[in-house]
Design a protein around this motif. Structure first.
Motif, short mmCIF file in Angstrom:
data_model
loop_
_atom_site.label_atom_id
_atom_site.label_comp_id
_atom_site.label_asym_id
_atom_site.label_seq_id
_atom_site.Cartn_x
_atom_site.Cartn_y
_atom_site.Cartn_z
N TRP A 1 0.89 -1.68 0.07
CA TRP A 1 -0.38 -0.26 0.41
C TRP A 1 1.09 0.89 -0.32
CZ3 TRP A 1 -5.14 0.20 -0.63
CH2 TRP A 1 -5.93 1.75 -0.43
N LEU A 2 2.46 1.41 0.54
CA LEU A 2 2.75 2.76 1.50
C LEU A 2 3.36 2.70 -0.08
CD1 LEU A 2 3.11 2.73 4.95
CD2 LEU A 2 1.78 3.71 3.39
N LEU A 3 4.23 1.51 -0.58
CA LEU A 3 4.81 1.45 -2.33
C LEU A 3 4.41 1.75 -3.43
CD1 LEU A 3 7.34 -1.24 -1.32
CD2 LEU A 3 7.50 1.02 -1.21
N GLY A 4 2.94 2.01 -3.26
CA GLY A 4 1.68 2.73 -4.18
C GLY A 4 1.58 1.57 -5.39
N HIS A 5 1.62 -0.18 -4.92
CA HIS A 5 1.50 -1.27 -6.02
C HIS A 5 -0.55 -1.80 -4.87
CE1 HIS A 5 5.29 -0.94 -6.64
NE2 HIS A 5 5.86 -1.64 -5.40
N ARG A 6 -1.15 -0.75 -5.43
CA ARG A 6 -3.04 -0.97 -5.37
C ARG A 6 -3.31 -2.47 -5.34
NH1 ARG A 6 -0.94 2.43 -2.68
NH2 ARG A 6 -2.04 4.79 -2.33
N TRP A 7 -2.63 -3.30 -6.50
CA TRP A 7 -3.77 -4.47 -6.84
C TRP A 7 -2.85 -4.98 -6.36
CZ3 TRP A 7 -7.75 -4.53 -9.60
CH2 TRP A 7 -7.88 -3.81 -10.80
N ARG A 8 -1.71 -5.40 -5.85
CA ARG A 8 -0.93 -6.17 -4.79
C ARG A 8 -1.40 -6.07 -3.72
NH1 ARG A 8 5.05 -5.96 -6.08
NH2 ARG A 8 5.40 -6.71 -8.36
N ALA A 9 -1.80 -5.08 -3.08
CA ALA A 9 -2.51 -4.14 -1.75
C ALA A 9 -3.83 -5.51 -2.03
CB ALA A 9 -2.53 -3.63 -1.56
N LEU B 1 -7.93 -3.10 8.10
CA LEU B 1 -6.48 -2.94 7.60
C LEU B 1 -7.26 -1.36 6.91
CD1 LEU B 1 -4.64 -5.81 6.45
CD2 LEU B 1 -4.17 -4.71 8.64
N ILE B 2 -8.24 -1.90 6.17
CA ILE B 2 -8.26 -0.78 5.43
C ILE B 2 -8.30 0.85 6.33
CG2 ILE B 2 -9.98 0.64 3.92
CD1 ILE B 2 -10.26 -2.02 2.25
N VAL B 3 -9.20 1.15 7.41
CA VAL B 3 -9.70 1.98 7.77
C VAL B 3 -8.19 2.08 8.47
CG1 VAL B 3 -10.29 2.41 10.38
CG2 VAL B 3 -11.64 0.86 9.02
N LEU B 4 -7.37 1.25 8.83
CA LEU B 4 -5.77 2.35 9.60
C LEU B 4 -5.18 2.63 8.64
CD1 LEU B 4 -4.53 -0.85 11.60
CD2 LEU B 4 -5.54 1.40 12.64
N ALA B 5 -5.26 2.34 7.07
CA ALA B 5 -4.76 3.21 6.13
C ALA B 5 -5.24 4.42 5.42
CB ALA B 5 -4.50 2.38 4.46
N VAL B 6 -6.81 4.42 5.90
CA VAL B 6 -6.94 5.31 5.88
C VAL B 6 -7.34 6.66 7.58
CG1 VAL B 6 -9.89 6.87 5.61
CG2 VAL B 6 -9.11 4.95 4.41
N LEU B 7 -6.74 6.44 8.31
CA LEU B 7 -6.63 6.49 9.54
C LEU B 7 -5.42 7.71 8.87
CD1 LEU B 7 -8.17 5.36 12.62
CD2 LEU B 7 -9.03 7.89 11.98
N SER B 8 -4.35 6.56 8.85
CA SER B 8 -2.51 6.95 8.94
C SER B 8 -2.29 8.30 7.67
CB SER B 8 -2.01 5.62 9.38
OG SER B 8 -2.57 4.75 7.49
N ARG B 9 -3.12 7.85 6.61
CA ARG B 9 -3.07 8.99 6.12
C ARG B 9 -3.92 10.12 6.27
NH1 ARG B 9 -0.75 11.02 1.04
NH2 ARG B 9 -2.48 12.26 0.05
N LEU B 10 -4.80 10.63 7.63
CA LEU B 10 -5.24 11.80 7.34
C LEU B 10 -4.36 12.63 9.13
CD1 LEU B 10 -9.01 10.70 7.22
CD2 LEU B 10 -7.97 12.21 5.42
N LEU B 11 -4.75 10.88 10.04
CA LEU B 11 -3.92 11.81 11.01
C LEU B 11 -2.32 11.31 11.04
CD1 LEU B 11 -7.09 10.30 13.38
CD2 LEU B 11 -6.51 13.29 12.30
N GLU B 12 -1.11 12.28 12.79
CA GLU B 12 -0.01 11.55 12.59
C GLU B 12 -0.75 9.68 13.20
OE1 GLU B 12 3.00 12.62 11.45
OE2 GLU B 12 2.03 14.79 11.41
N ALA B 13 0.56 9.18 12.85
CA ALA B 13 0.89 7.66 13.73
C ALA B 13 -0.38 7.86 15.29
CB ALA B 13 1.81 7.31 13.72
N ARG B 14 0.09 9.23 16.18
CA ARG B 14 -0.39 8.94 17.59
C ARG B 14 -1.56 8.87 17.46
NH1 ARG B 14 3.44 12.19 21.51
NH2 ARG B 14 2.95 14.28 19.83
N THR B 15 -1.77 10.06 16.55
CA THR B 15 -3.59 10.41 16.61
C THR B 15 -4.72 9.13 16.04
OG1 THR B 15 -2.52 12.70 16.73
CG2 THR B 15 -5.31 11.73 16.45
N SER B 16 -3.55 8.58 14.84
CA SER B 16 -4.53 7.23 14.63
C SER B 16 -4.82 5.82 15.22
CB SER B 16 -3.71 6.92 13.60
OG SER B 16 -3.71 7.90 12.13
N ALA B 17 -3.50 5.86 16.54
CA ALA B 17 -3.40 4.99 17.22
C ALA B 17 -4.69 4.67 18.32
CB ALA B 17 -2.43 4.42 17.85
#
Length: 434
Positions: A205-213, A239-255
């Motif tokens: 996901w973070l490398l941009g390989h969306r099909w593999r993700a 895992l999708i929720v975490l991907a979206v949360l961590s895109r919008l928020l810093e890691a501490r806030t996401s956790a």
């Protein structure tokens, strides 16, 4: 990794400020306690009494000071797991005030609170990086990810020969007790579903390989008809929720938000609708507020009751140690609890198993401290990796840690493997390519 826009960066920095985090963790503590009041109306083994609520409020207010550690600590794997454990212990301290089980409740509460504090000290603040004696090249790491996919597909193919049944979630308990996988297959299922595939998803996901993700998410979902667990069914969505949360928020806030937002939503739904537990809002409340959090807290309540009048295990429940010593329990502790309380197989976290069950209330804080140092190895192994990647690649493990002993989490669910993967990863993997 693409950089967030200026608006998102500004929002992230504001929500990650000390003032915002302080407000968030205190609100979370309040929501956790309010949620337990509502849980008590659905679960007979969790009590609530209006006459004693003032005691519970004082206990919760005093213990919520511990949550301020999450305001000053930097993000790490230990931060992520530690916040879930904080919520679990806060829940136990609330339940402890009202518990109708017989055990020394004051001592149990003090022991649990001290155990959490000692646990948090290493998992939050031991962060010195391990010296990388082995580091994969970027190309070598790509081959490793491919190997993970091959191993995962092979595991699914083999495990499906033992069970592959498409049934509704409501009916999984009709069939799950009959599941029986050989030891090697059982370990592979745990490693792949809890560690290897979430790790691969975060990388792709973070490398941009969306099909593999996307392929990884499909593979994860295939474990549902094999294992017939809600954990397998909801892992891809989580895992999708975490991907979206961590895109919008810093890691501490996401956790913090990863547990605060679902619990708040469940509480709002059940209060506003007044729905029964069998309605759609009730099923959501049951999944998140009851099973995800309250059950882990109440397990500590039940283990305290059982081991106040039964022999301690002194770690004999660990399978490799059981043949070496006399053990008063031949069955796994989850089965022992099921036979004693008729609540189903009741697994529990390290605070209940390596703590209360193994060494008793007086020594439980010391095992929590030792466990904290063990999990802090994850902080050291992942040092230098992007916080968002650490959050996503370990996304399901806080839930695992809430519900199984540390020894099971490290070996059967592959946390030790994740630490090794973090350790050998090239730190340049996520750097922008020129």
């Amino acid at each position: 990794m693409s950089e967030p826009s200026g608006i998102i960066r500004d929002l992230r920095s504001r929500l990650d400020s000390k003032a915002a985090l302080t407000l968030l963790v205190l609100l979370h503590s309040a929501v956790a306690c309010l949620s337990l009041i509502k849980v008590a109306t659905f679960q007979y083994y969790i009590s609530f009494s209006a006459e004693r609520v003032w005691i519970a409020v004082i206990v919760a207010l005093g213990f919520s000071v511990v949550s301020l550690l999450f305001v000053v600590a930097r993000f790490s794997f230990g931060y992520f797991a530690g916040f879930y454990f904080y919520t679990m212990i806060l829940g136990f301290l609330w339940i402890d005030v009202f518990s109708y089980y017989s055990y020394p409740q004051l001592l149990a509460g003090i022991s649990a609170a001290l155990a959490l504090v000692l646990f948090l000290l290493p998992v939050l603040f031991v962060r010195a990086p391990l010296r990388q004696l082995i580091t994969l090249s970027n190309a070598g790491f790509e081959h490793l990810l491919t190997a993970i996919l091959v191993i995962s597909i092979g595991t699914i193919a083999v495990a499906s020969t033992y069970n592959f049944r498409l049934v509704a979630i409501a009916n999984i308990y009709d069939y799950r007790s009959a599941l029986d996988f050989p030891g090697p297959v059982r370990y592979l299922i745990g490693w792949v579903s809890s560690t290897l595939l979430p790790f691969a998803f975060a990388c792709y996901w973070l490398l941009g390989h969306r099909w593999r993700a996307g392929l990884v998410l499909i593979l994860l979902l295939l474990f549902y008809p094999i294992t017939l667990t809600k954990f397998a069914f909801f892992t891809p969505a989580w895992l999708i929720v975490l991907a979206v949360l961590s895109r919008l928020l810093e890691a501490r806030t996401s956790a913090i938000a990863s547990i605060f937002v679902p619990m708040l939503l469940g509480l709002i739904l059940i209060v506003l609708t007044g729905a029964s537990i069998n309605s759609i809002p009730g099923k959501y409340f049951d999944l998140v507020n009851i099973r995800m959090m309250a059950t882990a807290s109440s397990a500590l309540d039940i283990y305290n009751n059982f081991f106040s009048s039964h022999p301690l295990t002194w770690f004999c429940q660990i399978s490799v140690l059981k043949p070496l010593t006399h053990c008063p329990y031949q069955a796994p502790l989850a089965v022992v609890m099921q036979e004693a309380y008729d609540l189903g197989n009741l697994n529990a976290s390290l605070f209940a198993t390596e703590g209360v069950a193994s060494v008793g209330l007086y020594l439980a804080p010391l095992t929590a401290l030792a466990s904290g140092f063990i999990l802090a190895l994850g902080n050291r192994a992942s040092a230098g990796l992007p916080a968002r990647f650490v959050l996503m690649s370990s996304g399901v493990l806080p839930h695992v840690l809430l519900n199984v002993p540390l020894s099971v989490a490290m070996l059967t669910h592959g946390i030790a493997i994740l630490f090794l993967l973090w350790y050998v990863m090239p730190r340049s993997l996520f750097e922008p390519k020129s």
